[in-house]
Design a protein around this motif. Structure first.
Motif, PDB file in Angstrom:
ATOM      1  N   LEU A 165      -4.535   3.753   6.290  1.00  0.00           N
ATOM      2  CA  LEU A 165      -5.053   3.100   5.548  1.00  0.00           C
ATOM      3  C   LEU A 165      -4.477   1.838   5.541  1.00  0.00           C
ATOM      4  O   LEU A 165      -4.841   0.796   5.588  1.00  0.00           O
ATOM      5  N   ALA A 166      -3.276   1.696   5.883  1.00  0.00           N
ATOM      6  CA  ALA A 166      -2.041   1.400   5.591  1.00  0.00           C
ATOM      7  C   ALA A 166      -1.737  -0.009   7.398  1.00  0.00           C
ATOM      8  O   ALA A 166      -1.648  -0.780   7.684  1.00  0.00           O
ATOM      9  N   VAL A 167      -1.850   0.644   7.755  1.00  0.00           N
ATOM     10  CA  VAL A 167      -1.373   0.708   9.803  1.00  0.00           C
ATOM     11  C   VAL A 167      -2.414   0.730  10.579  1.00  0.00           C
ATOM     12  O   VAL A 167      -3.006   0.488  12.002  1.00  0.00           O
ATOM     13  N   GLY A 168      -4.154   1.824   9.985  1.00  0.00           N
ATOM     14  CA  GLY A 168      -4.963   1.364  11.139  1.00  0.00           C
ATOM     15  C   GLY A 168      -5.700  -0.074  10.875  1.00  0.00           C
ATOM     16  O   GLY A 168      -5.480  -0.964  10.165  1.00  0.00           O
ATOM     17  N   ALA A 183      -8.380  -3.604   4.969  1.00  0.00           N
ATOM     18  CA  ALA A 183     -10.086  -5.040   4.470  1.00  0.00           C
ATOM     19  C   ALA A 183     -11.469  -4.371   5.056  1.00  0.00           C
ATOM     20  O   ALA A 183     -12.591  -4.789   4.451  1.00  0.00           O
ATOM     21  N   TRP A 184     -11.353  -3.238   6.601  1.00  0.00           N
ATOM     22  CA  TRP A 184     -13.100  -2.790   6.361  1.00  0.00           C
ATOM     23  C   TRP A 184     -13.106  -2.094   5.468  1.00  0.00           C
ATOM     24  O   TRP A 184     -14.669  -1.914   4.994  1.00  0.00           O
ATOM     25  N   VAL A 185     -12.647  -0.864   5.093  1.00  0.00           N
ATOM     26  CA  VAL A 185     -12.996  -0.256   3.618  1.00  0.00           C
ATOM     27  C   VAL A 185     -13.595  -1.057   3.007  1.00  0.00           C
ATOM     28  O   VAL A 185     -14.422  -1.095   2.016  1.00  0.00           O
ATOM     29  N   ALA A 213      -1.146  10.712   3.899  1.00  0.00           N
ATOM     30  CA  ALA A 213      -0.991  10.566   5.500  1.00  0.00           C
ATOM     31  C   ALA A 213      -3.016   9.430   5.045  1.00  0.00           C
ATOM     32  O   ALA A 213      -2.853   8.808   5.827  1.00  0.00           O
ATOM     33  N   GLY A 214      -3.518   9.411   3.971  1.00  0.00           N
ATOM     34  CA  GLY A 214      -5.098   8.778   4.014  1.00  0.00           C
ATOM     35  C   GLY A 214      -4.156   7.066   4.175  1.00  0.00           C
ATOM     36  O   GLY A 214      -4.183   5.910   4.156  1.00  0.00           O
ATOM     37  N   ILE A 252       0.483  -1.052  -0.310  1.00  0.00           N
ATOM     38  CA  ILE A 252       0.147   0.115  -0.047  1.00  0.00           C
ATOM     39  C   ILE A 252       0.652   1.366   0.011  1.00  0.00           C
ATOM     40  O   ILE A 252       0.768   2.842  -0.680  1.00  0.00           O
ATOM     41  N   LEU A 253       2.462   1.350   0.744  1.00  0.00           N
ATOM     42  CA  LEU A 253       2.860   2.411   1.145  1.00  0.00           C
ATOM     43  C   LEU A 253       3.232   2.706  -0.239  1.00  0.00           C
ATOM     44  O   LEU A 253       3.899   3.864  -0.798  1.00  0.00           O
ATOM     45  N   ALA A 254       4.097   1.452  -1.262  1.00  0.00           N
ATOM     46  CA  ALA A 254       4.756   1.226  -2.341  1.00  0.00           C
ATOM     47  C   ALA A 254       4.168   2.347  -3.371  1.00  0.00           C
ATOM     48  O   ALA A 254       4.205   3.105  -4.215  1.00  0.00           O
ATOM     49  N   VAL A 255       2.826   1.440  -3.467  1.00  0.00           N
ATOM     50  CA  VAL A 255       1.690   1.849  -4.438  1.00  0.00           C
ATOM     51  C   VAL A 255       1.759   3.889  -4.282  1.00  0.00           C
ATOM     52  O   VAL A 255       1.842   4.067  -5.499  1.00  0.00           O
TER      53      VAL A 255
END
Length: 308
Positions: free
Chosen positions: A73-76, A85-87, A68-69, A35-38
């Motif tokens: 999204l990656a660590v939350g 996965a929740w989103v 920040a989003g 997620i962070l790399a993309v």
């Protein structure tokens, strides 16, 4: 075989985060790194595109909320699952049909002359077909899963583990471990806690009180019914329901053999268990679709079962 009373109990440390993903780099999992790399690559591509048109501070102000989003999204996490996965589950639920109907084929639309909404030209969406994993339940309690085989349900009770000696506890754990190691197909153990409705038992006692052969017995039955009503008002009682679902892909004979082995193995661990027939399996599956409904207190029967 007898065991020594001073035998030490067997203990095993099981980590609470056994299902947590492995960390690959920077204390982040592979999913988080992707997620962070993309996001980083997309921001870099956007900067190379608009570098000659925007000042760096302007681009930084617009890219900071995106970064920040992505980090959130990656660590939350929410409700015990990762935020991405929740989103995705929320988006899938948002775009899924709200009305489902049991049908084998497509839903036939209503005629054009049928008024479905108050507004002109705006019609309600058609309900979608309801697709359940279970195709049917036989009288023996076999749940037909179609191409996935069949599943049988076993109702199991609990064991007073803390009241046993260390040797007896070790024997129970060893017997349960042998059953787990002998499994060759999927087995699911479901433990549900439900609120108990004691008014069912109180009504049974009050209804049977006038038929008792002695006035003292009638008074005792009425007093016990009053005690149950008082207990229900003062405490929130819970009933623990344990169900073992055993799946088989080799047909009904193999499923019957598997379910008999489960009952025998649990009996060796001093766990009372019985196979649920068709009506009992139907009731238990229906109750699982409404988990907040209070459970009726079991009423003992002469054969050792319970009347619900």
């Amino acid at each position: 075989m007898s065991r020594r009373s001073d035998e030490a109990p067997m203990r095993a440390r099981v980590p609470a985060d056994i299902e947590r993903a492995d960390k690959i780099a920077f204390n982040l999992s592979g999913r988080q790194l992707v997620i962070l790399a993309v996001t980083g690559l997309l921001l870099y591509a956007a900067w190379t595109t608009v570098a000659t048109l925007l000042q760096p501070l302007v681009f930084l102000a617009g890219a900071t909320p995106v970064a920040a989003g992505a980090f959130l999204l990656a660590v939350g996490r929410r409700d015990g699952i990762s935020l991405d996965a929740w989103v995705l589950a929320a988006l899938r639920h948002r775009h899924s049909p709200r009305r489902l109907v049991p049908t084998d084929g497509p839903v036939v639309p209503a005629p054009a002359w049928v008024q479905t909404t108050a507004g002109p030209g705006d019609r309600l969406p058609l309900p979608a077909p309801l697709r359940l994993p279970a195709k049917g339940i036989t009288s023996d309690g076999l749940i037909d899963l179609g191409s996935d085989g069949t599943t049988s349900l076993v109702a199991a009770s609990t064991v007073a583990f803390g009241l046993r000696t260390a040797g007896e506890q070790n024997g129970l754990v060893a017997g349960f471990a042998r059953w787990l190691h002998s499994l060759e197909s999927p087995v699911q153990i479901v433990v549900r806690a439900q609120r108990v409705d004691l008014t069912y038992l109180a009504d049974r006692f009050l209804a049977a009180a006038p038929t008792l052969p002695h006035p003292a017995l009638e008074d005792a039955a009425r007093a016990h019914a009053a005690f149950l009503d008082d207990l229900a008002r003062q405490r929130e009682l819970l009933h623990r329901q344990i169900t073992v679902a055993v799946r088989s892909r080799r047909g009904a004979p193999h499923a019957a053999q598997r379910i008999a082995e489960v009952v025998r193995a649990l009996g060796g661990c001093e766990i009372p268990a019985r196979v649920l027939d068709g009506p009992d399996a139907t009731v238990r599956l229906a109750a699982s679709l409404k988990p907040t409904a209070p459970a009726l207190a079991p009423y003992p029967t002469p054969d050792g079962g319970d009347d619900r």
